[in-house]
Design a protein around this motif. Sequence first.
Motif, mmCIF file in Angstrom:
data_model
loop_
_atom_site.group_PDB
_atom_site.id
_atom_site.type_symbol
_atom_site.label_atom_id
_atom_site.label_comp_id
_atom_site.label_asym_id
_atom_site.label_seq_id
_atom_site.Cartn_x
_atom_site.Cartn_y
_atom_site.Cartn_z
ATOM 1 N N UNK A 128 28.477 44.660 47.206
ATOM 2 C CA UNK A 128 29.550 44.293 46.280
ATOM 3 C C UNK A 128 30.858 44.941 46.714
ATOM 4 N N UNK A 129 30.790 46.177 47.169
ATOM 5 C CA UNK A 129 31.998 46.869 47.642
ATOM 6 C C UNK A 129 32.617 46.136 48.818
ATOM 7 N N UNK A 134 37.574 48.383 46.937
ATOM 8 C CA UNK A 134 37.651 49.414 45.905
ATOM 9 C C UNK A 134 39.111 49.711 45.593
ATOM 10 N N UNK A 135 39.415 50.129 44.362
ATOM 11 C CA UNK A 135 38.486 50.362 43.241
ATOM 12 C C UNK A 135 38.074 49.049 42.581
ATOM 13 N N UNK A 160 34.140 41.389 37.120
ATOM 14 C CA UNK A 160 34.359 42.520 38.019
ATOM 15 C C UNK A 160 35.406 42.090 39.048
ATOM 16 N N UNK A 161 36.361 42.968 39.307
ATOM 17 C CA UNK A 161 37.457 42.594 40.200
ATOM 18 C C UNK A 161 37.863 43.770 41.078
ATOM 19 N N UNK A 162 38.207 43.456 42.315
ATOM 20 C CA UNK A 162 38.681 44.461 43.259
ATOM 21 C C UNK A 162 39.828 43.905 44.071
ATOM 22 N N UNK A 163 40.363 44.668 45.018
ATOM 23 C CA UNK A 163 41.496 44.216 45.829
ATOM 24 C C UNK A 163 41.198 42.964 46.651
ATOM 25 N N UNK A 164 39.925 42.753 46.999
ATOM 26 C CA UNK A 164 39.568 41.646 47.890
ATOM 27 C C UNK A 164 38.999 40.416 47.181
ATOM 28 N N UNK A 165 38.680 40.533 45.911
ATOM 29 C CA UNK A 165 38.118 39.387 45.215
ATOM 30 C C UNK A 165 37.668 39.719 43.812
ATOM 31 N N UNK A 166 36.972 38.771 43.209
ATOM 32 C CA UNK A 166 36.473 38.974 41.851
ATOM 33 C C UNK A 166 35.194 38.174 41.647
ATOM 34 N N UNK A 167 34.496 38.479 40.559
ATOM 35 C CA UNK A 167 33.249 37.795 40.270
ATOM 36 C C UNK A 167 32.743 38.130 38.897
#
Length: 200
Positions: A128-129, A134-135, A160-167
């Motif tokens: 997932x990371x 991150x974060x 859930x969301x981060x700098x590279x994507x979401x889901x």
Amino acid sequence: MENTSGGGAGAVVPPEVDRWNWGAFLLTWIWGIGNGTFIAFLVFVPLVNIPMFFVLGAKGSAWAWQNKRWNSVEDFRRTQRTWARWGIIIPVLFVLLFGGIFWSILSAMKGSDAYKLAVSELQRSEQVTEVLGTPITTGFPTGGIQVTGGDGKANLSFSAEGPKGKGEVYIEAVEAMGQWRVEHAVFEDAATKQRIELAQ
């Protein structure tokens, strides 16, 4: 001018009275009870209900004048202004009440051990990371939590969301003797729909 109020459908309605009625429009059947205008209960009839809001707004003043005895035109107008004020206050109170209840439920779910356990599983996943970076931030959960004594069950989903994507995260967890454990949890990438198992 003669006071014609309460004279029924044939009673003459003064021009000062026959105006748009915000109390009737906003409070419909509640206003109808207070003003002897029981046709307002048509708001409960399918297909008629939505147009009835506007009919009450347009015709409510005339009907209330004809259906109920009033001391004077000024007495009538003063009472209808009070109804209009309550027509604004009551919906606002309901929105605040149910909004507060809804927010309390969401906050309680986000503070639950089941949710925290799911977030922990999510953040521990290297796969997932790689997808999110991150974060990782998470949203409010939806679903349900049932607890009886020291036993419980939870079916939750949250973003859930981060700098590279979401889901989206989906979790099934159970509590036994006061201890929560994840039975099944997956992360679904919003872009590729790829699913990553978080816990077996």
